[in-house]
Design a protein around this motif. Structure first.
Motif, PDB file in Angstrom:
ATOM      1  N   TRP A  65       0.815  -1.212   0.000  1.00  0.00           N
ATOM      2  CA  TRP A  65       0.000   0.000   0.000  1.00  0.00           C
ATOM      3  C   TRP A  65       0.853   1.268   0.000  1.00  0.00           C
ATOM      4  CZ3 TRP A  65       1.023   3.202   4.088  1.00  0.00           C
ATOM      5  CH2 TRP A  65       1.630   2.626   5.204  1.00  0.00           C
ATOM      6  N   VAL A  66       2.133   1.131   0.396  1.00  0.00           N
ATOM      7  CA  VAL A  66       3.027   2.296   0.434  1.00  0.00           C
ATOM      8  C   VAL A  66       3.258   2.856  -0.969  1.00  0.00           C
ATOM      9  CG1 VAL A  66       5.402   3.027   0.918  1.00  0.00           C
ATOM     10  CG2 VAL A  66       4.179   1.563   2.542  1.00  0.00           C
ATOM     11  N   VAL A  67       3.346   1.978  -1.962  1.00  0.00           N
ATOM     12  CA  VAL A  67       3.678   2.419  -3.316  1.00  0.00           C
ATOM     13  C   VAL A  67       2.601   3.319  -3.913  1.00  0.00           C
ATOM     14  CG1 VAL A  67       4.182   1.664  -5.671  1.00  0.00           C
ATOM     15  CG2 VAL A  67       5.181   0.448  -3.730  1.00  0.00           C
ATOM     16  N   PRO A  68       1.330   2.882  -3.981  1.00  0.00           N
ATOM     17  CA  PRO A  68       0.325   3.798  -4.545  1.00  0.00           C
ATOM     18  C   PRO A  68       0.199   5.102  -3.774  1.00  0.00           C
ATOM     19  CG  PRO A  68      -0.734   1.883  -3.539  1.00  0.00           C
ATOM     20  CD  PRO A  68       0.720   1.592  -3.618  1.00  0.00           C
ATOM     21  N   LEU A  69       0.391   5.037  -2.455  1.00  0.00           N
ATOM     22  CA  LEU A  69       0.302   6.258  -1.660  1.00  0.00           C
ATOM     23  C   LEU A  69       1.374   7.257  -2.095  1.00  0.00           C
ATOM     24  CD1 LEU A  69      -0.815   7.877   0.751  1.00  0.00           C
ATOM     25  CD2 LEU A  69       0.850   6.682   2.205  1.00  0.00           C
ATOM     26  N   PHE A  70       2.612   6.783  -2.239  1.00  0.00           N
ATOM     27  CA  PHE A  70       3.693   7.695  -2.594  1.00  0.00           C
ATOM     28  C   PHE A  70       3.638   8.099  -4.067  1.00  0.00           C
ATOM     29  CE2 PHE A  70       5.335   6.635   1.507  1.00  0.00           C
ATOM     30  CZ  PHE A  70       6.156   7.695   1.855  1.00  0.00           C
ATOM     31  N   VAL A  71       3.110   7.237  -4.931  1.00  0.00           N
ATOM     32  CA  VAL A  71       2.942   7.635  -6.333  1.00  0.00           C
ATOM     33  C   VAL A  71       1.870   8.714  -6.447  1.00  0.00           C
ATOM     34  CG1 VAL A  71       2.278   6.867  -8.641  1.00  0.00           C
ATOM     35  CG2 VAL A  71       3.766   5.447  -7.246  1.00  0.00           C
ATOM     36  N   VAL A  72       0.823   8.622  -5.623  1.00  0.00           N
ATOM     37  CA  VAL A  72      -0.169   9.705  -5.556  1.00  0.00           C
ATOM     38  C   VAL A  72       0.510  10.997  -5.118  1.00  0.00           C
ATOM     39  CG1 VAL A  72      -2.199  10.544  -4.307  1.00  0.00           C
ATOM     40  CG2 VAL A  72      -2.175   8.225  -5.198  1.00  0.00           C
ATOM     41  N   PHE A  73       1.381  10.910  -4.114  1.00  0.00           N
ATOM     42  CA  PHE A  73       2.148  12.085  -3.687  1.00  0.00           C
ATOM     43  C   PHE A  73       2.962  12.648  -4.857  1.00  0.00           C
ATOM     44  CE2 PHE A  73       2.517  10.734   1.074  1.00  0.00           C
ATOM     45  CZ  PHE A  73       1.190  11.057   1.243  1.00  0.00           C
ATOM     46  N   SER A  74       3.606  11.740  -5.588  1.00  0.00           N
ATOM     47  CA  SER A  74       4.469  12.152  -6.695  1.00  0.00           C
ATOM     48  C   SER A  74       3.677  12.881  -7.782  1.00  0.00           C
ATOM     49  CB  SER A  74       5.159  10.919  -7.293  1.00  0.00           C
ATOM     50  OG  SER A  74       5.835  11.257  -8.474  1.00  0.00           O
ATOM     51  N   THR A  75       2.581  12.284  -8.221  1.00  0.00           N
ATOM     52  CA  THR A  75       1.785  12.895  -9.291  1.00  0.00           C
ATOM     53  C   THR A  75       1.087  14.160  -8.813  1.00  0.00           C
ATOM     54  OG1 THR A  75       0.061  11.274  -8.732  1.00  0.00           O
ATOM     55  CG2 THR A  75       1.416  10.808 -10.660  1.00  0.00           C
ATOM     56  N   PHE A  76       0.711  14.192  -7.542  1.00  0.00           N
ATOM     57  CA  PHE A  76       0.112  15.405  -6.984  1.00  0.00           C
ATOM     58  C   PHE A  76       1.121  16.552  -7.024  1.00  0.00           C
ATOM     59  CE2 PHE A  76      -1.367  18.341  -3.736  1.00  0.00           C
ATOM     60  CZ  PHE A  76      -2.749  18.322  -3.903  1.00  0.00           C
ATOM     61  N   GLY A  77       2.374  16.251  -6.673  1.00  0.00           N
ATOM     62  CA  GLY A  77       3.421  17.270  -6.733  1.00  0.00           C
ATOM     63  C   GLY A  77       3.677  17.740  -8.158  1.00  0.00           C
ATOM     64  N   ALA A  78       3.671  16.801  -9.111  1.00  0.00           N
ATOM     65  CA  ALA A  78       3.853  17.178 -10.521  1.00  0.00           C
ATOM     66  C   ALA A  78       2.707  18.071 -11.004  1.00  0.00           C
ATOM     67  CB  ALA A  78       3.941  15.925 -11.382  1.00  0.00           C
ATOM     68  N   ALA A  79       1.486  17.742 -10.584  1.00  0.00           N
ATOM     69  CA  ALA A  79       0.330  18.562 -10.953  1.00  0.00           C
ATOM     70  C   ALA A  79       0.433  19.953 -10.352  1.00  0.00           C
ATOM     71  CB  ALA A  79      -0.960  17.875 -10.493  1.00  0.00           C
ATOM     72  N   ASN A  80       0.936  20.029  -9.126  1.00  0.00           N
ATOM     73  CA  ASN A  80       1.126  21.328  -8.479  1.00  0.00           C
ATOM     74  C   ASN A  80       2.127  22.185  -9.262  1.00  0.00           C
ATOM     75  OD1 ASN A  80       0.857  23.141  -5.960  1.00  0.00           O
ATOM     76  ND2 ASN A  80       3.064  22.805  -6.059  1.00  0.00           N
ATOM     77  N   GLY A  81       3.221  21.567  -9.709  1.00  0.00           N
ATOM     78  CA  GLY A  81       4.203  22.294 -10.509  1.00  0.00           C
ATOM     79  C   GLY A  81       3.636  22.768 -11.827  1.00  0.00           C
ATOM     80  N   SER A  82       2.811  21.924 -12.472  1.00  0.00           N
ATOM     81  CA  SER A  82       2.173  22.306 -13.734  1.00  0.00           C
ATOM     82  C   SER A  82       1.253  23.498 -13.546  1.00  0.00           C
ATOM     83  CB  SER A  82       1.381  21.114 -14.295  1.00  0.00           C
ATOM     84  OG  SER A  82       0.679  21.487 -15.458  1.00  0.00           O
ATOM     85  N   CYS A  83       0.465  23.480 -12.479  1.00  0.00           N
ATOM     86  CA  CYS A  83      -0.453  24.583 -12.186  1.00  0.00           C
ATOM     87  C   CYS A  83       0.324  25.868 -11.916  1.00  0.00           C
ATOM     88  CB  CYS A  83      -1.334  24.226 -10.994  1.00  0.00           C
ATOM     89  SG  CYS A  83      -2.442  25.539 -10.450  1.00  0.00           S
ATOM     90  N   PHE A  84       1.383  25.763 -11.138  1.00  0.00           N
ATOM     91  CA  PHE A  84       2.179  26.935 -10.762  1.00  0.00           C
ATOM     92  C   PHE A  84       2.732  27.640 -11.995  1.00  0.00           C
ATOM     93  CE2 PHE A  84       5.936  29.180  -9.303  1.00  0.00           C
ATOM     94  CZ  PHE A  84       5.525  29.740  -8.112  1.00  0.00           C
ATOM     95  N   THR A  85       3.320  26.871 -12.914  1.00  0.00           N
ATOM     96  CA  THR A  85       3.929  27.476 -14.096  1.00  0.00           C
ATOM     97  C   THR A  85       2.889  27.950 -15.092  1.00  0.00           C
ATOM     98  OG1 THR A  85       4.178  25.273 -15.095  1.00  0.00           O
ATOM     99  CG2 THR A  85       6.057  26.150 -13.877  1.00  0.00           C
ATOM    100  N   ALA A  86       1.766  27.244 -15.200  1.00  0.00           N
ATOM    101  CA  ALA A  86       0.709  27.664 -16.126  1.00  0.00           C
ATOM    102  C   ALA A  86       0.193  29.050 -15.778  1.00  0.00           C
ATOM    103  CB  ALA A  86      -0.438  26.656 -16.107  1.00  0.00           C
ATOM    104  N   GLY A  87       0.046  29.315 -14.490  1.00  0.00           N
ATOM    105  CA  GLY A  87      -0.413  30.630 -14.065  1.00  0.00           C
ATOM    106  C   GLY A  87       0.539  31.726 -14.479  1.00  0.00           C
ATOM    107  N   ARG A  88       1.848  31.449 -14.441  1.00  0.00           N
ATOM    108  CA  ARG A  88       2.837  32.468 -14.813  1.00  0.00           C
ATOM    109  C   ARG A  88       2.816  32.742 -16.308  1.00  0.00           C
ATOM    110  NH1 ARG A  88       2.070  31.157  -9.742  1.00  0.00           N
ATOM    111  NH2 ARG A  88       3.316  32.472  -8.374  1.00  0.00           N
ATOM    112  N   LEU A  89       2.595  31.718 -17.134  1.00  0.00           N
ATOM    113  CA  LEU A  89       2.508  31.953 -18.580  1.00  0.00           C
ATOM    114  C   LEU A  89       1.289  32.808 -18.913  1.00  0.00           C
ATOM    115  CD1 LEU A  89       3.151  31.555 -21.563  1.00  0.00           C
ATOM    116  CD2 LEU A  89       1.899  29.383 -21.466  1.00  0.00           C
ATOM    117  N   THR A  90       0.144  32.440 -18.338  1.00  0.00           N
ATOM    118  CA  THR A  90      -1.080  33.195 -18.601  1.00  0.00           C
ATOM    119  C   THR A  90      -0.924  34.639 -18.140  1.00  0.00           C
ATOM    120  OG1 THR A  90      -2.302  31.138 -18.204  1.00  0.00           O
ATOM    121  CG2 THR A  90      -3.583  33.168 -18.310  1.00  0.00           C
ATOM    122  N   TYR A  91      -0.283  34.815 -16.992  1.00  0.00           N
ATOM    123  CA  TYR A  91      -0.020  36.157 -16.469  1.00  0.00           C
ATOM    124  C   TYR A  91       0.861  36.955 -17.440  1.00  0.00           C
ATOM    125  CZ  TYR A  91       2.774  39.537 -13.808  1.00  0.00           C
ATOM    126  OH  TYR A  91       3.453  40.661 -13.412  1.00  0.00           O
ATOM    127  N   ALA A  92       1.942  36.319 -17.955  1.00  0.00           N
ATOM    128  CA  ALA A  92       2.852  37.013 -18.868  1.00  0.00           C
ATOM    129  C   ALA A  92       2.148  37.382 -20.172  1.00  0.00           C
ATOM    130  CB  ALA A  92       4.066  36.131 -19.153  1.00  0.00           C
TER     131      ALA A  92
END
Length: 398
Positions: free
Chosen positions: A215-242
């Protein structure tokens, strides 16, 4: 050389002028960034739901609802605080590296025990057509995509002349090594067919190797993909702003929250579009559509570097590379864009091309000729959104 936020957008602006920069912002703000956000959120949702449906694929409605919830949470976090978004990113990056270490060590142990049968005759039955290799690269390179993410927040970096190249030099080799080692670990217990059939490969690996702690693996992969999604959102906002700051999208998208000092309208816009893309799309279709347009603009960006060697000789170049490198990238980009179309033409590529060029229908009247439509339509809408979201133009922030 160009220390402006927005990723490829300011580079295309400096190299080729406003038309290509606008087409990039049009395509990326409306399709590429939100679809990328949607893809990662769907991956996160699949890994989160798979343990609750052992032996079968989770219902699509469950996966899509979880993905929408993921997008909503991340968008709210990024709207509330830049520091909070960075802390979330740091935490989930640490979790990602931890689970990668566990999987890689497990794979090394299995290989040392002689589990090498899946590496024998690895390419039996593989297709080697001109276009199939291009499509394979689409999916492979999408997994590595993100090497350009820091360029979206150049203006927010401390000492970008030093820290941006340093982060790239450290980050890209680290990601490459980790990704290859994780895949080698997967093949130590799964055949290529099993990998293709598994809805969540890391979960299958955990069930076979780490039971009863699988059960540790899916939990940490969820963490991993959640972090990647957070990075995507963060940078997308800066492009739209620019893009909003340059007048290439509606001005309200360049406004800043008075309370939180974040580009809240841009982040909300990206989140809404991402949720819309979740409704009809599946991951593979989104990846192919995403990669076709993405590599078109990657090629143009490297071509801009070549062009500016001759047109902008006066610019200070803190990092210098041999011109053969961008030339090779341009050639590879042309192959990745054209090979799948030539080998197996599909209507999606035509839709993508029409959409990119169709942006000119808005650019010519509203941006080039500056047709004044804001007085009757956008001015009252902007005023109400300013009051609702408590946002102001960036020049008003001191």
């Amino acid at each position: 050389m160009i220390t402006k936020s927005g990723g490829e957008y300011p580079y295309l602006m400096e190299g080729f002028g406003p038309v290509l920069a606008y087409l990039y912002s049009w395509t990326t703000v409306i399709v590429l960034k939100p679809s990328g956000f949607a893809i990662i959120a769907l991956s996160c949702a699949e890994y989160a739901s798979t343990p609750f449906y052992p032996g079968c694929t989770p219902p699509q409605v469950i996966t899509k609802c979880l993905a929408a919830a993921c997008i909503l949470i991340i968008t709210v976090v990024n709207c509330l605080s830049v520091k909070l978004a960075f802390r979330v990113q740091n935490f989930f990056t640490a979790a990602k590296l931890l689970i990668i270490f566990v999987i890689v060590v497990s794979g090394i142990v299995l290989l040392a025990q002689g589990n090498t049968q899946n590496f024998e005759d690895s390419f039996t039955g593989a297709s080697t057509s001109f276009g199939a290799i291009g499509l394979a690269f689409y999916n492979g390179l999408w997994a590595y995509d993100g090497w350009n993410q820091l360029n979206f927040i150049t203006e927010e970096l401390k000492n970008p002349y030093r820290n941006l190249p340093l982060a790239i030099i450290i980050g890209i080799p680290l990601v490459t090594v980790c990704y290859i080692l994780v895949n080698i670990a997967y093949f130590s217990v799964m055949t290529p067919v099993e990998l293709l059939q598994s809805p969540a490969v890391a979960v299958t690996f955990g069930d076979r190797v780490l039971y009863p702690l699988s059960w540790v693996v899916p939990l940490f992969v969820v963490f991993s993909t959640f972090g990647a999604a957070n990075g995507s959102c963060f940078t997308a906002g800066r492009l739209t702003y620019a893009a909003g700051r340059e007048g290439h999208v509606v001005r309200i998208l360049s406004y800043i929250s008075v309370k939180h000092l974040t580009p809240a309208p841009a982040l909300m816009f990206n989140g809404i579009l991402s949720i819309i893309y979740i409704i009809p799309g599946d991951i593979n279709t989104l990846i192919n559509f995403f990669s076709f347009a993405k590599w078109f603009f990657y090629g143009l960006t490297c071509a801009a570097l070549i062009v500016m060697r001759f047109t902008r000789k006066e610019l200070h170049r803190p990092v210098k590379i041999p011109i053969i490198i961008p030339i090779v990238v341009v050639i590879v980009s042309c192959y990745l864009v054209l090979a799948p179309i030539i080998d197996k033409p599909e209507i999606e590529y035509l839709y993508c091309t029409v959409f990119i060029v169709g942006g000119l229908l808005l650019y010519v009247p509203f941006i080039h000729f500056k047709f004044n439509w804001t007085r009757h339509i956008m001015r009252p809408l902007t005023m109400h959104l300013q009051l609702l979201l408590e946002v102001v133009p960036p020049e008003k922030i001191k």
